[in-house]
Design a protein around this motif. Sequence first.
Motif, PDB file in Angstrom:
ATOM      1  N   SER A  14       0.903  -1.009  -0.045  1.00  0.00           N
ATOM      2  CA  SER A  14       0.055   0.100   0.057  1.00  0.00           C
ATOM      3  C   SER A  14       1.015   1.199  -0.111  1.00  0.00           C
ATOM      4  CB  SER A  14      -0.980   0.042   1.236  1.00  0.00           C
ATOM      5  OG  SER A  14      -0.197   0.316   2.323  1.00  0.00           O
ATOM      6  N   PRO A  15       0.242   2.420  -0.518  1.00  0.00           N
ATOM      7  CA  PRO A  15       1.092   3.724  -0.539  1.00  0.00           C
ATOM      8  C   PRO A  15       1.699   3.969   0.946  1.00  0.00           C
ATOM      9  CG  PRO A  15      -0.792   4.002  -2.031  1.00  0.00           C
ATOM     10  CD  PRO A  15      -1.025   2.533  -1.195  1.00  0.00           C
ATOM     11  N   GLU A  18       4.517   1.920   1.831  1.00  0.00           N
ATOM     12  CA  GLU A  18       5.955   2.665   1.075  1.00  0.00           C
ATOM     13  C   GLU A  18       6.491   3.799   1.708  1.00  0.00           C
ATOM     14  OE1 GLU A  18       4.725   3.173  -2.727  1.00  0.00           O
ATOM     15  OE2 GLU A  18       4.492   0.843  -3.308  1.00  0.00           O
ATOM     16  N   GLU A  19       5.515   4.487   2.303  1.00  0.00           N
ATOM     17  CA  GLU A  19       6.093   5.771   3.062  1.00  0.00           C
ATOM     18  C   GLU A  19       6.604   5.526   4.351  1.00  0.00           C
ATOM     19  OE1 GLU A  19       6.029   8.910   1.985  1.00  0.00           O
ATOM     20  OE2 GLU A  19       5.176   8.421   0.094  1.00  0.00           O
ATOM     21  N   ALA A 187      -2.194  -1.615  -3.035  1.00  0.00           N
ATOM     22  CA  ALA A 187      -1.571  -1.309  -4.774  1.00  0.00           C
ATOM     23  C   ALA A 187      -1.682  -2.393  -5.742  1.00  0.00           C
ATOM     24  CB  ALA A 187      -0.483  -0.704  -4.336  1.00  0.00           C
TER      25      ALA A 187
END
Length: 230
Positions: A14-15, A18-19, A187
């Motif tokens: 998921s975004p 990733e962050e 994602a």
Amino acid sequence: MAHPSQLGFQDAASPVMEELLHFHDHALMIVFLISTLVLYIIVAMVTTKLSNKYILDSQGIEILWTVLPAVILFLIALPSLRILYLMDEINNPHLTVKALGHQWYWSYEYTDYQDLSFDSYMIPTQDLTPGQFRLLEVDHRMVIPMNSPVRVLISSDDVLHSWAVPTMGVKMDAVPGRLNQATFIAARPGVYYGQCSEICGANHSFMPIVVEAVPLIHFENWLSLMLEDA
């Protein structure tokens, strides 16, 4: 999915995750630089008398030790606050699922659809089929569409639980009498595993979480079958 001798986190799905991985690397580099600087100063103080004069009696060093921590905190706080706000941002979710923790299983309710709810129990070891993971597979997975914002309303029916899926970057406590919420976007398609992260009793380690992200057309087909069965 984690594998033996793995070093580091699972791959982000998921975004938000990733962050979080980028922030982890960012903070780890800062810690490495601090450790290197402190080690250098310690070695210099132990091995060189000349260094002791400049390190212990230098006004410049005192200013540096005051300003440098403030700069480091600033470099850590900015990306941290950004990710915190990003994780709390919930704008027009495409799907809302209520996850209710029990001793010791999860039940899911798709609140956007009438009469769509089911319980999710861990599959016993003796009933596993080849390719399924021990202590992680369930009889009914939480199915979601990929590339769509999903809101999960999390609560508990008895004691404290915690709904956690590491690859999605989600970990939220399930508190009796209180409704917490989390959001994520899958994602890519796949099956993602998690477990209750709160010590909730004797069978705490036997209430896994399985999230299956599928393309929208497959989710609609699954949804139709589930509504027909209901």
